[in-house]
Write a protein that holds these residues in place. Structure first.
Motif, PDB file in Angstrom:
ATOM      1  N   TRP A 130      -2.918   5.558  -5.425  1.00 18.04           N
ATOM      2  CA  TRP A 130      -3.777   5.356  -4.256  1.00 18.04           C
ATOM      3  C   TRP A 130      -5.182   5.913  -4.500  1.00 18.04           C
ATOM      4  O   TRP A 130      -5.348   6.949  -5.122  1.00 18.04           O
ATOM      5  CB  TRP A 130      -3.138   6.050  -3.062  1.00 18.04           C
ATOM      6  CG  TRP A 130      -3.768   5.800  -1.728  1.00 18.04           C
ATOM      7  CD1 TRP A 130      -4.464   6.699  -0.977  1.00 18.04           C
ATOM      8  CD2 TRP A 130      -3.739   4.589  -0.971  1.00 18.04           C
ATOM      9  NE1 TRP A 130      -4.873   6.124   0.200  1.00 18.04           N
ATOM     10  CE2 TRP A 130      -4.440   4.826   0.231  1.00 18.04           C
ATOM     11  CE3 TRP A 130      -3.192   3.322  -1.194  1.00 18.04           C
ATOM     12  CZ2 TRP A 130      -4.607   3.845   1.212  1.00 18.04           C
ATOM     13  CZ3 TRP A 130      -3.352   2.349  -0.228  1.00 18.04           C
ATOM     14  CH2 TRP A 130      -4.050   2.609   0.955  1.00 18.04           C
ATOM     15  N   LYS A 135       0.979   4.203  -2.882  1.00 17.09           N
ATOM     16  CA  LYS A 135       0.890   5.642  -2.591  1.00 17.09           C
ATOM     17  C   LYS A 135       2.021   6.405  -3.270  1.00 17.09           C
ATOM     18  O   LYS A 135       1.807   7.467  -3.877  1.00 17.09           O
ATOM     19  CB  LYS A 135       0.936   5.874  -1.080  1.00 17.09           C
ATOM     20  CG  LYS A 135      -0.313   5.453  -0.330  1.00 17.09           C
ATOM     21  CD  LYS A 135      -0.161   5.724   1.163  1.00 17.09           C
ATOM     22  CE  LYS A 135      -1.398   5.303   1.937  1.00 17.09           C
ATOM     23  NZ  LYS A 135      -1.269   5.547   3.398  1.00 17.09           N
ATOM     24  N   ARG A 163       0.832  -1.205   0.000  1.00 17.26           N
ATOM     25  CA  ARG A 163       0.000   0.000   0.000  1.00 17.26           C
ATOM     26  C   ARG A 163       0.870   1.260   0.000  1.00 17.26           C
ATOM     27  O   ARG A 163       0.555   2.245  -0.676  1.00 17.26           O
ATOM     28  CB  ARG A 163      -0.938  -0.005   1.212  1.00 17.26           C
ATOM     29  CG  ARG A 163      -2.009  -1.090   1.146  1.00 17.26           C
ATOM     30  CD  ARG A 163      -2.929  -1.044   2.352  1.00 17.26           C
ATOM     31  NE  ARG A 163      -4.313  -0.926   1.915  1.00 17.26           N
ATOM     32  CZ  ARG A 163      -5.306  -0.474   2.662  1.00 17.26           C
ATOM     33  NH1 ARG A 163      -5.071  -0.080   3.897  1.00 17.26           N
ATOM     34  NH2 ARG A 163      -6.530  -0.405   2.182  1.00 17.26           N
ATOM     35  N   GLU A 164       1.950   1.229   0.747  1.00 20.83           N
ATOM     36  CA  GLU A 164       2.867   2.368   0.749  1.00 20.83           C
ATOM     37  C   GLU A 164       3.496   2.546  -0.631  1.00 20.83           C
ATOM     38  O   GLU A 164       3.695   3.677  -1.097  1.00 20.83           O
ATOM     39  CB  GLU A 164       3.949   2.171   1.809  1.00 20.83           C
ATOM     40  CG  GLU A 164       3.461   2.371   3.232  1.00 20.83           C
ATOM     41  CD  GLU A 164       2.875   3.751   3.458  1.00 20.83           C
ATOM     42  OE1 GLU A 164       3.475   4.742   2.975  1.00 20.83           O
ATOM     43  OE2 GLU A 164       1.810   3.854   4.101  1.00 20.83           O
TER      44      GLU A 164
END
Length: 238
Positions: A47, A42, A38-39
């Motif tokens: 995202w 982003k 997820r990072e």
């Protein structure tokens, strides 16, 4: 290389390999790995692709997002990694469109940031979730609070969610059946809110995000400010 191709390659090389861990373990064992992905999403600017750029998204049209969603749908983990998974994506839209400023800062912002999860409770035992005019759960105004009583099930991702948006009848005598219910935000630490169990689906009760719970609201008191939208607007919002 187009963005769609880059996302497709990312799903194939980074997301799909994690599926074997999901099949042999429960969701909790994957959280650290998924948080890392997820990072990465982003940092790549992918995202919440459905949100406007000013809100931290990619600013895609519905058609463009549909193309991305098709790619993400090749893995059961795809939408989660990009923070556009149900029920959070629906709750984000509800809060963006109808939440108060306080509700947005408390419940929307951390949800968009991927810091928490949420759930949505509408379907009840013996009642089809496809008909939001037919439910027994009630929310009765008592001073500056509502008291919610009822039982819901197949509440997806309730296990581990920070809060629940629940549909409850606020005016059972209304001649307009579409104006009987309202929506409320209930935090998971409310003493009147309880997850009874994760319901087995095809022999697997699941855990965490990959679960469908039976939940009970028993004399569950919430401040009147927990009302999402207007009284009686539950059907319209749903």
């Amino acid at each position: 290389m187009t963005v769609n191709k880059k996302i497709s390659d990312f799903v194939v090389t980074e997301v799909i390999p994690l599926e074997s861990f999901l099949l042999s373990n429960d969701f909790s064992t994957l959280i650290e790995k998924l948080d890392n992905l997820r990072e990465a999403v982003k940092k790549k600017g992918w995202w919440t692709p459905y949100l406007p750029k000013n809100d931290g998204g990619m600013g895609l049209s519905l058609t463009q997002f549909a193309e991305i969603s098709e790619i993400l749908g090749t893995s059961p983990l795809g939408h989660y990694v990009f923070n556009c998974q149900a029920p959070d994506i629906g709750n984000i839209e509800l809060l963006r469109g109808h939440g108060s400023p306080d509700q947005k800062s408390t419940f929307l912002e951390p949800l968009v940031g991927g810091n928490i999860r949420s759930c949505f409770a509408m379907t009840e035992p013996g009642k089809p979730g496809s008909n939001p005019t037919w439910m027994d759960t009630t929310a009765i105004l008592d001073g500056n609070e509502y008291i919610i009583n009822g039982r819901k099930w197949f509440t997806s991702a309730a296990d581990g969610a920070s809060y629940c948006i629940v549909m409850a009848v606020t005016d059972s005598k209304s001649k307009d059946k579409y104006g009987r219910a309202s929506m409320f935000i209930v935090t998971s630490d409310n003493p009147g809110y309880e997850i009874v169990r994760n319901i087995s689906v095809m022999g697997d009760s699941g855990k965490g995000y990959f679960s469908h719970a039976e939940v009970v609201f028993q004399d569950c008191r919430v401040p009147a400010s927990s009302l999402l939208g207007n009284v009686g607007s539950g059907f319209i919002l749903a």
